[in-house]
Design an enzyme around this catalytic site. Sequence first.
Site, PDB file in Angstrom:
ATOM      1  N   GLY A  17       0.879  -1.360   0.077  1.00 43.33           N
ATOM      2  CA  GLY A  17       0.062  -0.011  -0.110  1.00 43.33           C
ATOM      3  C   GLY A  17       0.830   1.300  -0.088  1.00 43.33           C
ATOM      4  N   ARG A  70     -14.154 -14.847 -11.207  1.00 41.99           N
ATOM      5  CA  ARG A  70     -13.686 -13.763 -11.039  1.00 41.99           C
ATOM      6  C   ARG A  70     -14.836 -12.766 -11.348  1.00 41.99           C
ATOM      7  NH1 ARG A  70      -8.354 -12.758 -11.787  1.00 41.99           N
ATOM      8  NH2 ARG A  70      -6.921 -14.457 -12.191  1.00 41.99           N
ATOM      9  N   HIS A 114       0.967   0.763 -13.277  1.00 41.29           N
ATOM     10  CA  HIS A 114       1.607  -0.507 -13.665  1.00 41.29           C
ATOM     11  C   HIS A 114       3.247  -0.071 -13.728  1.00 41.29           C
ATOM     12  CE1 HIS A 114       2.668  -4.284 -15.518  1.00 41.29           C
ATOM     13  NE2 HIS A 114       3.238  -3.741 -16.650  1.00 41.29           N
ATOM     14  N   VAL A 149      -5.695  -6.441 -20.209  1.00 45.94           N
ATOM     15  CA  VAL A 149      -4.865  -6.459 -19.138  1.00 45.94           C
ATOM     16  C   VAL A 149      -3.605  -5.424 -19.211  1.00 45.94           C
ATOM     17  CG1 VAL A 149      -3.017  -7.746 -17.546  1.00 45.94           C
ATOM     18  CG2 VAL A 149      -5.324  -8.647 -18.507  1.00 45.94           C
ATOM     19  N   ASP A 150      -3.614  -4.349 -18.523  1.00 43.96           N
ATOM     20  CA  ASP A 150      -2.519  -3.397 -18.624  1.00 43.96           C
ATOM     21  C   ASP A 150      -2.339  -2.820 -19.874  1.00 43.96           C
ATOM     22  OD1 ASP A 150      -0.167  -5.381 -16.740  1.00 43.96           O
ATOM     23  OD2 ASP A 150      -1.614  -4.129 -15.965  1.00 43.96           O
TER      24      ASP A 150
HETATM   25  C1  GRF Z   1       3.998  -1.304  -7.215  1.00 50.21           C
HETATM   26  O1  GRF Z   1       5.292  -1.703  -7.961  1.00 50.21           O
HETATM   27  C2  GRF Z   1       3.106  -1.094  -8.112  1.00 50.21           C
HETATM   28  O2  GRF Z   1       3.563  -0.540  -9.488  1.00 50.21           O
HETATM   29  C3  GRF Z   1       2.377  -2.268  -8.661  1.00 50.21           C
HETATM   30  O3  GRF Z   1       2.270  -3.092  -7.449  1.00 50.21           O
HETATM   31  C4  GRF Z   1       3.577  -2.661  -6.513  1.00 50.21           C
HETATM   32  C5  GRF Z   1       3.357  -2.461  -5.100  1.00 50.21           C
HETATM   33  O4  GRF Z   1       2.368  -1.210  -4.761  1.00 50.21           O
HETATM   34  N1  GRF Z   1       0.985  -2.197  -8.992  1.00 50.21           N
HETATM   35  P1  GRF Z   1       2.195  -0.746  -3.513  1.00 50.21           P
HETATM   36  O5  GRF Z   1       3.294  -0.551  -2.689  1.00 50.21           O
HETATM   37  O6  GRF Z   1       1.394  -1.817  -2.771  1.00 50.21           O
HETATM   38  O7  GRF Z   1       1.340   0.345  -3.452  1.00 50.21           O
END
Ligand code: GRF
Length: 223
Positions: A17, A70, A114, A149-150
């Site tokens: 987070g 899902r 991403h 996706v992405d």
């Molecule tokens: C980060 O590298 C983000 O780009 C990816 O998840 C990783 C951890 O994110 N989506 P966070 O520290 O949990 O916000």
Amino acid sequence: MASRAALRLGVLISGSGTNLQAIIDAIERGEVNAQIAVVVSNRPGAPGLERARRGGFPTSVIDHRRFSSREEFDRALAAELKARQVALVVCAGFMRVLTAVMVREFPNRIMNIHPSLLPAFRGLDAQKAALDYGVRLAGCTVHFVDEGVDEGPIIIQAAVPVYPADTDDDLRRRILEQEHRIYPRAIGLFEQGRLTVAGRRVLIGDLPGPRPGRYLISPPLDG
Ligand code: GRF
């Protein structure tokens, strides 16, 4: 001028987070006119939940293992977010692929970050994939989530240099630092009503024109 009601965010997490924390901090600094209506994790033990609780924000755990598909998970997630009148869904280290169920409920109202310069290195371990490929520039992308996706329309990107001695962790940290800068910015642009999706592209209102010399070359020409 009467202040606008703060944009209600639903932040989705699965892990540490740090992007959630960056958004919390930006809101507290008054940089983004938003409020966190709920933090939802698909993992009960996500450390990011502790950040949310420390900040006094409502949290919800929707454990994806409890759902048969899902789509079922997405229906429960959408119901939770709608119940909280969420206006923008922010995937922040969220490791689940959302289906058309969520995208239909929140069209061009779901963002994701991403850790690569999309469309390069989609999918998992993007930082390591870039390093292994031998790129000189890596980075991160904030985009709207669509049914792929992405690959949704790109809102903002940041590029960082890759150095010969970099480990995965070095690059991960360098990219993460930029993630924490561009995500609040993207949310702020959305809140100001300055983002318009036109096909694959996101048009941003009131941006300054091109500024010469704002280029990143790696390794530098004078290196
Ligand atoms: C980060 O590298 C983000 O780009 C990816 O998840 C990783 C951890 O994110 N989506 P966070 O520290 O949990 O916000």
